[in-house]
Design a protein around this motif. Structure first.
Motif, PDB file in Angstrom:
ATOM      1  N   ASP A 103       1.108   3.112   1.947  1.00  0.00           N
ATOM      2  CA  ASP A 103       1.243   3.575   0.697  1.00  0.00           C
ATOM      3  C   ASP A 103       0.211   1.791   0.073  1.00  0.00           C
ATOM      4  O   ASP A 103      -0.226   1.630  -0.961  1.00  0.00           O
ATOM      5  N   ILE A 104       1.095   0.924   1.078  1.00  0.00           N
ATOM      6  CA  ILE A 104      -0.233   0.052   0.787  1.00  0.00           C
ATOM      7  C   ILE A 104      -1.448  -0.966   0.775  1.00  0.00           C
ATOM      8  O   ILE A 104      -1.328  -1.239   0.295  1.00  0.00           O
ATOM      9  N   ILE A 105      -1.847  -0.410   2.034  1.00  0.00           N
ATOM     10  CA  ILE A 105      -2.962  -0.057   1.740  1.00  0.00           C
ATOM     11  C   ILE A 105      -3.776   1.056   1.042  1.00  0.00           C
ATOM     12  O   ILE A 105      -4.761   0.209   0.248  1.00  0.00           O
ATOM     13  N   SER A 106      -3.295   1.747   0.472  1.00  0.00           N
ATOM     14  CA  SER A 106      -3.376   3.523  -0.767  1.00  0.00           C
ATOM     15  C   SER A 106      -3.941   2.193  -2.066  1.00  0.00           C
ATOM     16  O   SER A 106      -4.837   2.495  -3.071  1.00  0.00           O
ATOM     17  N   ARG A 107      -2.815   1.090  -2.701  1.00  0.00           N
ATOM     18  CA  ARG A 107      -3.065   0.203  -3.226  1.00  0.00           C
ATOM     19  C   ARG A 107      -3.879   0.084  -3.254  1.00  0.00           C
ATOM     20  O   ARG A 107      -4.660  -0.404  -5.133  1.00  0.00           O
ATOM     21  N   PHE A 108      -4.285  -1.065  -1.744  1.00  0.00           N
ATOM     22  CA  PHE A 108      -5.890  -1.578  -2.358  1.00  0.00           C
ATOM     23  C   PHE A 108      -6.800  -0.761  -2.163  1.00  0.00           C
ATOM     24  O   PHE A 108      -7.970  -1.301  -3.175  1.00  0.00           O
ATOM     25  N   GLU A 109      -7.128   0.403  -1.939  1.00  0.00           N
ATOM     26  CA  GLU A 109      -8.274   1.270  -1.731  1.00  0.00           C
ATOM     27  C   GLU A 109      -7.705   1.788  -3.410  1.00  0.00           C
ATOM     28  O   GLU A 109      -9.101   1.650  -3.686  1.00  0.00           O
ATOM     29  N   LYS A 110      -7.322   2.084  -3.836  1.00  0.00           N
ATOM     30  CA  LYS A 110      -7.340   2.882  -5.292  1.00  0.00           C
ATOM     31  C   LYS A 110      -7.541   2.061  -6.072  1.00  0.00           C
ATOM     32  O   LYS A 110      -8.167   2.450  -7.312  1.00  0.00           O
ATOM     33  N   LYS A 111      -7.341   0.421  -5.756  1.00  0.00           N
ATOM     34  CA  LYS A 111      -7.742  -0.601  -7.122  1.00  0.00           C
ATOM     35  C   LYS A 111      -9.188  -0.595  -7.117  1.00  0.00           C
ATOM     36  O   LYS A 111      -9.745  -1.043  -7.841  1.00  0.00           O
ATOM     37  N   GLY A 112      -9.415  -0.483  -6.175  1.00  0.00           N
ATOM     38  CA  GLY A 112     -11.346  -0.719  -5.759  1.00  0.00           C
ATOM     39  C   GLY A 112     -11.978  -1.818  -5.096  1.00  0.00           C
ATOM     40  O   GLY A 112     -13.203  -2.101  -5.051  1.00  0.00           O
TER      41      GLY A 112
END
Ligand code: DAT
Ligand code: MG
Length: 232
Positions: A103-112
């Motif tokens: 979940d945490i990695i995904s937030r930074f990935e999704k941000k771009g």
């Protein structure tokens, strides 16, 4: 209004307009245009209110620039002049134990932002103390070191323009009860002593912490294929 010279000009313009809804006519200058399909030449007196040619078009733009005064428009160079920063993000042992790494990695990935380093790591007391050396005199320092060394952490290096400040916003306030909903700490944690994730507080500390937690060769330089869809 525009004045067209030549008997076939009107037909050429009609066919051009069907393909190019907007064109870069914005001044009163006189310009010669060659259409790609018919090769016919059109002379037009530009007018600011020429409604058939209201504004710029990526379809027609390059062609018309050949016959008008060159303009300097280099957004890619301007973008490249912006400072690209690095930040060190770490999922603390509670985040690993609670299964929210993805979940945490995904937030930074999704941000771009761009991930340049990632590893699961059991850190030593020395490393934890060096990392938090600015807090050495705080009463909670020993407990903080015990917490950070209590299990594996996930170390990450992220890169991007404005990544340090943006990551801090994504993470939220130090005290999870004060962190806004939608932030990592606001969504996933309840106590300062178990606030699940670390993020560097300045670009200088971003570099310092990445150098501290990653060895040479553990970071990757790469270009995400989505880059043109994230930055103009
Ligand atoms: P942040 O992690 O938001 O950058 P910080 O650098 O001030 O916050 O502190 C580092 C960590 O130390 C923090 O994430 C949790 C712990 N900490 C800070 N203040 C604390 C306090 N008053 N009591 C217990 N732990 C604290
Ligand atoms: Mg801090």
């Amino acid at each position: 209004m525009g004045v067209f010279a030549g008997t076939t000009a009107a037909a050429c313009v009609t066919s051009s307009l069907a393909l190019t809804p907007t064109t870069p006519f914005s001044s009163n200058k006189r310009t010669t245009i060659t259409t790609s399909s018919s090769k016919c030449r059109i002379r037009a007196t530009h007018h600011q209110n020429l409604t058939a040619f209201p504004s710029t078009s990526h379809l027609f733009y390059a062609k018309s620039l050949r016959t008008t005064k060159p303009r300097i428009f280099l957004p890619h160079l301007i973008a490249s002049l912006e400072q690209v920063d690095q930040t060190y993000i770490m999922v603390k042992p509670d985040g690993v134990q609670r299964g929210v790494v993805g979940d945490i990695i995904s937030r930074f990935e999704k941000k771009g932002f761009k991930l340049t380093g990632l590893k699961l790591y059991q850190c030593s007391k020395d490393l934890a103390e060096e990392h938090y050396k600015d807090l050495k005199l705080k009463s909670f320092f020993p407990k903080l070191i015990d917490y950070i060394t209590s299990g594996p952490v996930v170390c990450m290096a992220w890169e991007g323009v404005g990544v340090v400040a943006s990551a801090r916003k994504l993470i939220g306030a130090t005290d999870p009860l004060q962190a806004e909903p939608g932030t990592i700490r606001g969504d996933l944690a309840v106590q300062t002593g178990r606030n699940i994730v670390h993020g560097s507080d300045s670009p200088e500390n971003g570099k310092r912490e990445i150098a501290l937690w990653f060895k040479e060769g553990e970071l990757c330089e790469w270009t995400p294929v989505l880059t043109p869809w994230l930055r103009e």
